[in-house]
Design an enzyme around this catalytic site. Sequence first.
Site, PDB file in Angstrom:
ATOM      1  N   THR A 153       0.751  -3.671  -7.284  1.00 47.06           N
ATOM      2  CA  THR A 153       0.527  -4.068  -6.004  1.00 47.06           C
ATOM      3  C   THR A 153      -0.487  -2.777  -5.426  1.00 47.06           C
ATOM      4  O   THR A 153      -0.028  -1.644  -5.411  1.00 47.06           O
ATOM      5  CB  THR A 153       1.718  -4.050  -5.176  1.00 47.06           C
ATOM      6  OG1 THR A 153       2.405  -5.333  -5.579  1.00 47.06           O
ATOM      7  CG2 THR A 153       1.289  -4.578  -3.579  1.00 47.06           C
TER       8      THR A 153
ATOM      9  N   PHE B 107      -1.564  -1.097  -2.242  1.00 47.80           N
ATOM     10  CA  PHE B 107      -1.492  -0.879  -0.738  1.00 47.80           C
ATOM     11  C   PHE B 107      -2.551  -0.040   0.139  1.00 47.80           C
ATOM     12  O   PHE B 107      -3.229   0.821  -0.583  1.00 47.80           O
ATOM     13  CB  PHE B 107       0.159  -0.039  -0.435  1.00 47.80           C
ATOM     14  CG  PHE B 107       1.031  -0.847  -0.920  1.00 47.80           C
ATOM     15  CD1 PHE B 107       2.067  -1.626  -0.087  1.00 47.80           C
ATOM     16  CD2 PHE B 107       1.615  -0.775  -2.177  1.00 47.80           C
ATOM     17  CE1 PHE B 107       2.778  -2.260  -0.446  1.00 47.80           C
ATOM     18  CE2 PHE B 107       2.785  -1.148  -2.788  1.00 47.80           C
ATOM     19  CZ  PHE B 107       3.556  -2.251  -1.767  1.00 47.80           C
TER      20      PHE B 107
END
Length: 667
Positions: free
Chosen positions: A545, A547
């Site tokens: 992921t 960010f």
Amino acid sequence: MVIVLKSGISAEEKKALAKFLGSQNFKTNEIAGEEKTIIAAVGRLKMDPREVEVLPGVERVIPISKPYKMASREFKPENSVVEIPSPSGQLIRVGGQRIVAMAGPCAVESREQMMSIAKRVAESGATILRGGAYKPRTSPYSFQGLGEEGCKILKEAGDKYGLPVVTECVAAEYIPAMQKAGIDCYQVGARNMQNFEMLKRLGKISKPVILKRGLSATIEEWLMSAEYLLSSGCENVILCERGIRTYERATRNTLDLSAVPILRSLTHLPIIVDPSHALGIRDKVSPMAFASIAAGADGIIVEVHCNPDKALSDGPQSLYPEQFDKLMRDIDALAPIVGREVAHLRRDEAPVKISSGKKSAKAAAKKVSAKKITVAFCGKRGAYAEQAITRHFDDQATALPVDSFREIFQSVLDGRADYGMVPIENSLAGSVYENYDNLAAFEDISIVSSVTLRIQHALLGAKGAALSDIKSVYSHPQGFAQCSKFLAEHSGWNKIDAASTASAANFVSEKNSKANAAIASAVNAKYYKLCVIEDSIEDDPKNYTRFFVIAANHFVARKKGDLAASLAFRAQKAEGVKPNAVSFVFSTKNEPGSLYRCLGVFDKNKLNLTRLESRPVHGETWKYNFYADAELSPDERNVEYVSGVLEALEKEAQGVRLLGVYNAETR
């Protein structure tokens, strides 16, 4: 022995325990953990441990079986972190979530040489400057170093470029001169690993010490030498594997990388690797430095020289600055895979003069900790975003949990948080569209950094729960999407959305029913007293992921160049490195070929687009915002370059906004 205290122990009971241990000639050290507080008692055990166990406030006693007491895992179960203050007051942490690079020449040769190297290694990502002032050489006719003058030159170069410095202590009589020069970290070389009198002297000066493994030392002998430092008062010891002598002669020494995971199980002390002395051959150093990080080392210490062919010491094993720069970029790419992040110098602190005294160093550390920042994230303790905060900011930040992504932006905007950590895309489940919309809606927010975190999901349930007990499973929609193959095997389960994976774990904990489970990080099992029913259930191990770190942007630029310069400056202050990425949002004109012409701006400026997303503009039917991420070369002209692209884009598009000029982790 290790004495585990009861949670409700009174001050009087603790005082009585300390008095009793003192009467038995034990040295004590209290260590407060997340759940338990322990007292580590070091001394010769002449009594039955049960005499301590029956004392009020004592939960249990764990005898330490290892000959090295204070260095053992039994003494301290958690990993130690050694803090070395930089000239600006930033604490460089060795042993935390970040990977630390120490770099510089084998020997300090001149002021000009050190200034040149310090500048280059700082720009490439080193956080500590190394250089030998006193040189223990095999031949008495080889260059022996500049001595006290070398210490002064090393410190001057470190101060100029914001780097704390480390140099080798070869004899106890040189310690006063090194203290006077303000050396930040002392190195004990392989030849002096068992110079016990020198170790005892170094242990008393309250400075961090890097202890290198001896040429033929076993791991136990190495840890016993660390014990000399610890028992003499040194609280900050770093172990350094630098190769051992074997029958193999293809390299200078044999780098024992197996020592890194072995040490992890035996000691709490941080571990770094010196591939330069291990290999002795320039082109072999970078691959083994890379392998050291993969093996779990907390950092590397490598030799770098601007002109190694003319180096007065160990030129053949010294990297060129360009080689070191490539090595750091490669480690940047590896770091997310091993769940770490590369440490960088931050440029936003005013210089803090740090003297050689223990009180001064602690005062500097206290000054830095007083400036702890707040970072907002969505979810509860244990959320992946909180893990990203810990990795990116180490323990320099306080995580502020909020209930929604929009509230992260609002918290940053109104000043409740200094930064926000917002997920923007996942390698398996795709984009987090809500945060693209938030970036468009909050015009006073900009991107200052990008963090990549490897995501590993587990199925968590109540104690004793099994797969056959589960009826309902809770998680964030992204968690469900990333574990679709596993869930397909259990199609009868009810899938219930939660605000975050950590919120799901918290809910399952509160329900305390074997019929409920959560998909979340395994760390939540500890936080919410759950068990791991099944680990690594994500569809693909290459599950990342990305960010964005966001910050408030309270200014109105008179010119577009001012805006680009301000955003780039803020990003470099936050990260300590030059920006390598830029993000825009724009909408197209309602005419044929409009998007084609907008994309042509990037093509004409040779700006490599790495991502293009479209989102509907709220309140305007069939109109879309386009989000574009692009790569930047680490060039001083980035600001002018981005400003030119922005100007050209405004001629072809509508509603153009520069979202950020920032540093993005490579993968």
